[in-house]
Design an enzyme around this catalytic site. Structure first.
Site, mmCIF file in Angstrom:
data_model
loop_
_atom_site.group_PDB
_atom_site.id
_atom_site.type_symbol
_atom_site.label_atom_id
_atom_site.label_comp_id
_atom_site.label_asym_id
_atom_site.label_seq_id
_atom_site.Cartn_x
_atom_site.Cartn_y
_atom_site.Cartn_z
ATOM 1 N N LYS A 101 -17.965 4.840 7.153
ATOM 2 C CA LYS A 101 -16.576 4.739 7.620
ATOM 3 C C LYS A 101 -16.154 3.281 7.567
ATOM 4 O O LYS A 101 -17.012 2.391 7.608
ATOM 5 C CB LYS A 101 -16.461 5.252 9.064
ATOM 6 N N GLY A 212 1.502 18.206 10.996
ATOM 7 C CA GLY A 212 1.416 17.065 10.074
ATOM 8 C C GLY A 212 0.852 17.543 8.753
ATOM 9 O O GLY A 212 1.042 18.714 8.382
HETATM 10 P P1 NAD Z 1 -0.771 13.641 10.407
HETATM 11 O O1 NAD Z 1 -0.448 12.319 11.021
HETATM 12 O O2 NAD Z 1 -0.128 14.017 9.114
HETATM 13 O O3 NAD Z 1 -0.415 14.812 11.447
HETATM 14 C C1 NAD Z 1 -0.670 14.782 12.804
HETATM 15 C C2 NAD Z 1 0.428 15.573 13.513
HETATM 16 O O4 NAD Z 1 0.100 15.705 14.894
HETATM 17 C C3 NAD Z 1 1.812 14.915 13.445
HETATM 18 O O5 NAD Z 1 2.769 15.888 13.077
HETATM 19 C C4 NAD Z 1 2.062 14.449 14.886
HETATM 20 O O6 NAD Z 1 3.431 14.486 15.208
HETATM 21 C C5 NAD Z 1 1.292 15.504 15.649
HETATM 22 N N1 NAD Z 1 0.949 15.147 17.028
HETATM 23 C C6 NAD Z 1 0.573 13.952 17.527
HETATM 24 N N2 NAD Z 1 0.373 14.058 18.852
HETATM 25 C C7 NAD Z 1 0.611 15.341 19.193
HETATM 26 C C8 NAD Z 1 0.568 16.080 20.416
HETATM 27 N N3 NAD Z 1 0.226 15.499 21.549
HETATM 28 N N4 NAD Z 1 0.875 17.400 20.363
HETATM 29 C C9 NAD Z 1 1.215 17.993 19.220
HETATM 30 N N5 NAD Z 1 1.262 17.355 18.052
HETATM 31 C C10 NAD Z 1 0.976 16.047 18.040
HETATM 32 O O7 NAD Z 1 -2.354 13.693 10.309
HETATM 33 P P2 NAD Z 1 -3.259 14.716 9.490
HETATM 34 O O8 NAD Z 1 -3.701 14.055 8.240
HETATM 35 O O9 NAD Z 1 -2.632 16.056 9.433
HETATM 36 O O10 NAD Z 1 -4.524 14.761 10.441
HETATM 37 C C11 NAD Z 1 -4.537 15.507 11.650
HETATM 38 C C12 NAD Z 1 -5.938 15.535 12.196
HETATM 39 O O11 NAD Z 1 -6.804 16.096 11.216
HETATM 40 C C13 NAD Z 1 -6.536 14.158 12.538
HETATM 41 O O12 NAD Z 1 -7.389 14.301 13.639
HETATM 42 C C14 NAD Z 1 -7.343 13.827 11.319
HETATM 43 O O13 NAD Z 1 -8.399 12.907 11.621
HETATM 44 C C15 NAD Z 1 -7.872 15.198 10.961
HETATM 45 N N6 NAD Z 1 -8.302 15.288 9.569
HETATM 46 C C16 NAD Z 1 -7.391 15.180 8.554
HETATM 47 C C17 NAD Z 1 -7.843 15.236 7.247
HETATM 48 C C18 NAD Z 1 -6.870 15.154 6.097
HETATM 49 O O14 NAD Z 1 -7.329 15.254 4.947
HETATM 50 N N7 NAD Z 1 -5.574 15.039 6.319
HETATM 51 C C19 NAD Z 1 -9.204 15.403 6.979
HETATM 52 C C20 NAD Z 1 -10.107 15.538 8.043
HETATM 53 C C21 NAD Z 1 -9.626 15.464 9.349
#
Ligand code: NAD
Length: 407
Positions: A101, A212
């Protein structure tokens, strides 16, 4: 907090698997942890130093793999914890990688595009001595993008004097990115959920916390497959609609208004209420520590899918397991992202590119196989699914470590 949770999960799993002393030892410390200063010439002419990190936690199974996070709260401890987590995740989904990381302490929203480029190239110059296509392969994480991966790939290529797309994944398609990478995390989670539904008979009413990247694609895939999305939230609030949201309309509203709680005809609910809805499946796709000992007793979903990293705390985990609420743990549920990153690396090394269908079929095969491998341990050892995933991963790390090191 994050590392404490990871350590607790590791200790819990170790009760169900005998590890060689060599494995126990090598999992205690990161193999390498690099902390470096990144000097950046700002647009106003001043020089500013940023703190960058790269950690390679364990490479028993192959080169280390994991994203780079740009965030003001990044610390070396957090990066170490996330690198450990990647070691487990890559082993669960059985790709030939260890875990790594990286990060920079920065609020990227405060930088101009040119400053962001200089910072990203500077990160690669600082980390280049431990990064490499057969050593350590970064990817995007919080607030890092395909554009940032492109700058970093270019910088690495300039350093080594050859075009080197396999040094980093999550790149734009024009530079060797993989088709399907943009929604791979959600698609992997979707395949895992479909397998789970075959085993644990639950209904089709769902709610998604965090509309998201991961959450929105997951909502789309499940709706297309006949599930009914009755609850959805983002950081601005939640919405409930008993008859079910129309995906296209929901996506349009999110694009236009930047929020989901203004969907016409839906009832506004709080982020807390979203977690407590009477649904069959709750998708956690926002942040860590969403379900804790304080609210777990109000969570009614029969199945919880952790698309986010660490959304359920260990004490809440125990309660859910006791209540027979089924969890698809993060290290399995969101491993589709790193799995397609691995596919991207394979395509880069071969110089031969697959169709989107090829990528998605290969992902499905992986998710189905490893979901079932985890489920078999869950059944045979009578443990929760997270412990089962850790046991599966640790077994694989142990095997590789023993083959390398044992006398
Ligand atoms: P993102 O920023 O696109 O989406 C996150 C969403 O969560 C946003 O819409 C935000 O408004 C919302 N949010 C924040 N606080 C909130 C709350 N208290 N209640 C409800 N919604 C809330 O991020 P992402 O890429 O979709 O990632 C989301 C999660 O998935 C993270 O934990 C990330 O580490 C994990 N993840 C993502 C990926 C990837 O490829 N995108 C891969 C592995 C893990």
């Amino acid at each position: 907090m994050v590392f404490e949770n990871a350590e607790k999960q590791l200790e819990k799993a170790k009760k169900h698997i005998k590890l060689a002393s060599e494995t126990e030892e090598t999992l205690k410390l990161p193999k390498e942890a690099l902390s470096f200063a990144i000097p950046v010439r700002m647009d106003n002419g001043t020089l500013k130093l940023f703190q960058g990190f790269r950690v390679r936690y364990n490479d028993a199974r192959g080169p280390t793999k994991g994203g780079i996070r740009y965030h003001p709260n990044v610390s070396l401890d957090e990066v170490k914890a996330l690198a450990f987590w990647m070691t487990i995740k890559c082993a669960v989904i059985d790709i030939p990688y260890g875990g790594g990381k990286g990060g920079v302490i920065v609020d990227p929203h405060k930088l101009s595009k040119a400053e962001l480029e200089r910072l990203s190239r500077g990160w690669m110059r600082g980390a280049a001595r431990i990064v490499g296509p057969y050593r350590d392969i970064p990817a995007p994480d919080v607030y890092t993008t395909p554009q940032i991966m492109a700058w970093m790939m270019d910088e690495y290529s300039l350093i080594v004097g050859e075009h080197c797309p396999a040094v980093i994944t999550g790149k734009p398609i024009s530079l060797g990115g993989s088709l399907g990478r943009g929604y791979a995390t959600a698609l992997g989670g979707f395949f895992a959920t479909k397998e789970a539904v075959k085993k644990i008979k639950v209904g089709k009413k769902i709610a998604v916390q965090g509309f998201g990247n991961a959450g929105a694609h997951m909502a789309r895939l499940l709706i297309e497959d006949g599930f009914t999305l009755v609850g959805v939230s983002d950081s601005k609030g939640g919405a409930y609609l008993d008859s079910g949201f129309d995906y296209k309309k929901l996506d349009e509203i999110k694009q236009k208004e930047g929020r989901v709680d203004v969907y016409p005809g839906a009832k506004k609910i709080t982020n807390e209420e979203l977690l407590e809805l009477d649904v069959d499946i709750l998708i956690l796709a926002a942040l860590e520590n969403a379900v804790t000992k304080d609210n777990v007793s109000k969570v009614k979903a029969k199945m919880l899918v952790e698309l986010a990293n660490g959304p359920i705390t260990p004490d809440a985990d125990d309660v859910l397991h006791k209540n027979k609420q089924f969890i698809i743990p993060d290290v399995l549920a969101n491993s589709g992202g790193v799995c397609v990153s691995y596919f991207e690396w394979v395509q880069n090394l071969y110089g031969h590119y697959w169709t989107e269908d090829d990528v998605n079929q290969k992902l499905e095969a992986k998710m189905v196989k490893e979901f079932n491998a985890t489920f078999d341990i869950y059944k045979s050892k009578n443990v929760d699914m997270r412990t089962a995933a850790y046991v599966l991963a640790l077994g694989r790390i142990d095997e590789a470590t023993k083959d390398k090191m044992k006398l």
